[in-house]
Structures are given as C-alpha cells and as structure tokens.
Design a protein around this motif. Structure first.
Motif, PDB file in Angstrom:
ATOM      1  N   ILE A   1       1.687 -12.442  25.786  1.00 54.05           N
ATOM      2  CA  ILE A   1       2.576 -13.527  26.180  1.00 54.05           C
ATOM      3  C   ILE A   1       2.138 -14.002  27.559  1.00 54.05           C
ATOM      4  N   ALA A   2       2.199 -15.293  27.781  1.00 49.78           N
ATOM      5  CA  ALA A   2       1.646 -15.899  28.992  1.00 49.78           C
ATOM      6  C   ALA A   2       2.237 -15.359  30.291  1.00 49.78           C
ATOM      7  N   SER A   3       3.520 -15.000  30.297  1.00 47.12           N
ATOM      8  CA  SER A   3       4.111 -14.588  31.565  1.00 47.12           C
ATOM      9  C   SER A   3       5.113 -13.462  31.366  1.00 47.12           C
ATOM     10  N   LYS A   4       5.352 -12.718  32.458  1.00 47.82           N
ATOM     11  CA  LYS A   4       6.363 -11.657  32.422  1.00 47.82           C
ATOM     12  C   LYS A   4       7.750 -12.250  32.252  1.00 47.82           C
ATOM     13  N   SER A   5       7.971 -13.439  32.792  1.00 50.14           N
ATOM     14  CA  SER A   5       9.290 -14.063  32.660  1.00 50.14           C
ATOM     15  C   SER A   5       9.573 -14.402  31.196  1.00 50.14           C
ATOM     16  N   ALA A   6       8.542 -14.755  30.424  1.00 55.40           N
ATOM     17  CA  ALA A   6       8.730 -15.027  28.989  1.00 55.40           C
ATOM     18  C   ALA A   6       9.115 -13.743  28.259  1.00 55.40           C
ATOM     19  N   THR A   7       8.508 -12.633  28.638  1.00 54.00           N
ATOM     20  CA  THR A   7       8.851 -11.340  28.040  1.00 54.00           C
ATOM     21  C   THR A   7      10.280 -10.957  28.411  1.00 54.00           C
ATOM     22  N   GLU A   8      10.650 -11.167  29.668  1.00 57.07           N
ATOM     23  CA  GLU A   8      12.017 -10.883  30.124  1.00 57.07           C
ATOM     24  C   GLU A   8      13.030 -11.678  29.309  1.00 57.07           C
ATOM     25  N   ARG A   9      12.770 -12.969  29.134  1.00 61.64           N
ATOM     26  CA  ARG A   9      13.686 -13.821  28.360  1.00 61.64           C
ATOM     27  C   ARG A   9      13.804 -13.334  26.929  1.00 61.64           C
ATOM     28  N   LEU A  10      12.671 -12.972  26.339  1.00 56.16           N
ATOM     29  CA  LEU A  10      12.675 -12.483  24.961  1.00 56.16           C
ATOM     30  C   LEU A  10      13.568 -11.245  24.841  1.00 56.16           C
ATOM     31  N   TYR A  11      13.402 -10.281  25.731  1.00 59.03           N
ATOM     32  CA  TYR A  11      14.186  -9.041  25.691  1.00 59.03           C
ATOM     33  C   TYR A  11      15.665  -9.316  25.954  1.00 59.03           C
ATOM     34  N   LYS A  12      15.978 -10.173  26.909  1.00 55.84           N
ATOM     35  CA  LYS A  12      17.373 -10.505  27.200  1.00 55.84           C
ATOM     36  C   LYS A  12      18.031 -11.194  26.008  1.00 55.84           C
ATOM     37  N   ASN A  13      17.331 -12.165  25.417  1.00 55.30           N
ATOM     38  CA  ASN A  13      17.880 -12.888  24.271  1.00 55.30           C
ATOM     39  C   ASN A  13      18.056 -11.978  23.062  1.00 55.30           C
ATOM     40  N   PHE A  14      17.089 -11.089  22.838  1.00 57.07           N
ATOM     41  CA  PHE A  14      17.217 -10.155  21.721  1.00 57.07           C
ATOM     42  C   PHE A  14      18.397  -9.214  21.949  1.00 57.07           C
ATOM     43  N   ALA A  15      18.548  -8.679  23.161  1.00 56.93           N
ATOM     44  CA  ALA A  15      19.656  -7.769  23.471  1.00 56.93           C
ATOM     45  C   ALA A  15      21.001  -8.480  23.318  1.00 56.93           C
TER      46      ALA A  15
ATOM     47  N   CYS B   1       0.827  -1.212   0.000  1.00 57.17           N
ATOM     48  CA  CYS B   1       0.000   0.000   0.000  1.00 57.17           C
ATOM     49  C   CYS B   1       0.860   1.261   0.000  1.00 57.17           C
ATOM     50  N   ALA B   2       2.029   1.184   0.637  1.00 61.33           N
ATOM     51  CA  ALA B   2       2.932   2.333   0.702  1.00 61.33           C
ATOM     52  C   ALA B   2       3.883   2.396  -0.493  1.00 61.33           C
ATOM     53  N   GLY B   3       3.827   1.380  -1.362  1.00 58.71           N
ATOM     54  CA  GLY B   3       4.712   1.347  -2.524  1.00 58.71           C
ATOM     55  C   GLY B   3       6.149   1.017  -2.170  1.00 58.71           C
ATOM     56  N   VAL B   4       6.330   0.283  -1.080  1.00 60.48           N
ATOM     57  CA  VAL B   4       7.677  -0.077  -0.607  1.00 60.48           C
ATOM     58  C   VAL B   4       7.921  -1.553  -0.897  1.00 60.48           C
ATOM     59  N   LYS B   5       9.091  -1.855  -1.413  1.00 60.20           N
ATOM     60  CA  LYS B   5       9.463  -3.251  -1.661  1.00 60.20           C
ATOM     61  C   LYS B   5      10.327  -3.740  -0.503  1.00 60.20           C
ATOM     62  N   LEU B   6       9.894  -4.825   0.115  1.00 58.02           N
ATOM     63  CA  LEU B   6      10.599  -5.382   1.259  1.00 58.02           C
ATOM     64  C   LEU B   6      10.810  -6.874   1.095  1.00 58.02           C
ATOM     65  N   ASN B   7      11.900  -7.362   1.643  1.00 57.78           N
ATOM     66  CA  ASN B   7      12.138  -8.793   1.766  1.00 57.78           C
ATOM     67  C   ASN B   7      11.679  -9.171   3.171  1.00 57.78           C
ATOM     68  N   LEU B   8      10.552  -9.843   3.282  1.00 58.02           N
ATOM     69  CA  LEU B   8       9.981 -10.222   4.576  1.00 58.02           C
ATOM     70  C   LEU B   8      10.006 -11.731   4.723  1.00 58.02           C
ATOM     71  N   PHE B   9      10.338 -12.203   5.915  1.00 56.58           N
ATOM     72  CA  PHE B   9      10.452 -13.644   6.128  1.00 56.58           C
ATOM     73  C   PHE B   9      10.167 -13.982   7.582  1.00 56.58           C
ATOM     74  N   ILE B  10       9.863 -15.249   7.816  1.00 61.53           N
ATOM     75  CA  ILE B  10       9.607 -15.736   9.170  1.00 61.53           C
ATOM     76  C   ILE B  10      10.948 -16.073   9.818  1.00 61.53           C
ATOM     77  N   ALA B  11      11.199 -15.460  10.967  1.00 60.80           N
ATOM     78  CA  ALA B  11      12.442 -15.714  11.704  1.00 60.80           C
ATOM     79  C   ALA B  11      12.321 -15.147  13.112  1.00 60.80           C
ATOM     80  N   ASP B  12      13.205 -15.590  13.977  1.00 59.12           N
ATOM     81  CA  ASP B  12      13.280 -15.115  15.357  1.00 59.12           C
ATOM     82  C   ASP B  12      14.415 -14.101  15.445  1.00 59.12           C
ATOM     83  N   ALA B  13      14.094 -12.841  15.699  1.00 59.04           N
ATOM     84  CA  ALA B  13      15.103 -11.778  15.757  1.00 59.04           C
ATOM     85  C   ALA B  13      16.079 -11.969  16.918  1.00 59.04           C
ATOM     86  N   ALA B  14      15.756 -12.846  17.852  1.00 60.45           N
ATOM     87  CA  ALA B  14      16.677 -13.146  18.939  1.00 60.45           C
ATOM     88  C   ALA B  14      17.705 -14.198  18.525  1.00 60.45           C
ATOM     89  N   ARG B  15      17.551 -14.725  17.287  1.00 59.79           N
ATOM     90  CA  ARG B  15      18.456 -15.791  16.843  1.00 59.79           C
ATOM     91  C   ARG B  15      19.119 -15.540  15.497  1.00 59.79           C
TER      92      ARG B  15
END
Length: 116
Positions: free
Chosen positions: A51-65, A19-33
């Motif tokens: 997300i089911a728990s705050k600890s899951a969110t914490e892990r996601l942020y730590k792994n991404f960082a 809709c914005a006229g932008v060409k992107l390469n989009l794919f399924i992946a985990d940005a923490a990996r």
C-alpha cells in the motif's frame, strides 16, 4: 465464505479451496464495508507493504475495526503485523495472542471472543 477486494486473490483462494476439497462462497467485497455477521471471522489483512502509505494502512485498519464493532460475531481471528494498533482500534482484549514469524516479518495471531 470469504471476500477480497481483488479478483486475483479470489481466484487463488478458490484454487486453494478446491485443492483442499473445501467448498466456499467467495466474492469480491470490501471487508471494511460489508456486513460482518458470522459466528467466526478469520482474516489476514494487508500489512501495508504494497500500500502506498502508512496512513492508508491506518485508515484500512480503523475502518475494518469500526465495521467489526457493528457486526454480529462471536470469534474473530486475525494474523497481522499491526497487532497493537488493531487491539486498540477494536477496543477489546484478545483471549489469546500468538507471536509468529511470517517469512521475515514478525506478526501476531490474535483471537478475540465476544458475547453477542
């Protein structure tokens, strides 16, 4: 280019890009990996509302960082409700911080710069 864990979000991003006229390469992946070697990385990670728990969110942020620290990037821009935690996990001070409301939720836009 862009990635997400879920196919429905990739479909939505493709629709928005088209809709914005932008060409992107989009794919399924985990940005923490995946390898994060781009000049600029822009993200809006989950806020933990569905997300089911705050600890899951914490892990996601730590792994991404941790993955981010191993990548070759110059700028990193993030919109998050967990700005303070993410700053601590990344370990560098953002060059700019912008406080916003994301609907009814207070959030931060943090802009980091790093010399490669």
């Amino acid at each position: 280019m862009g990635c997400d864990l879920f196919k429905k979000h990739i479909r939505g991003a493709r629709l928005n890009a088209n809709c914005a006229g932008v060409k992107l390469n989009l794919f399924i992946a985990d940005a923490a990996r995946i390898r994060l070697n781009s000049d600029v990385i822009i993200t809006n990670p989950p806020y933990g509302l569905r997300i089911a728990s705050k600890s899951a969110t914490e892990r996601l942020y730590k792994n991404f960082a941790k993955n981010l620290s191993n990548g070759g990037w110059e700028r990193f821009v993030v919109m998050t409700a967990y700005g303070e935690k993410l700053k601590r996990y990344i370990g560098i001070k953002p060059m700019r911080e912008i406080r916003i409301m994301y609907g009814d939720l207070p959030a931060d836009i943090l802009i980091f710069r790093r010399d490669i």
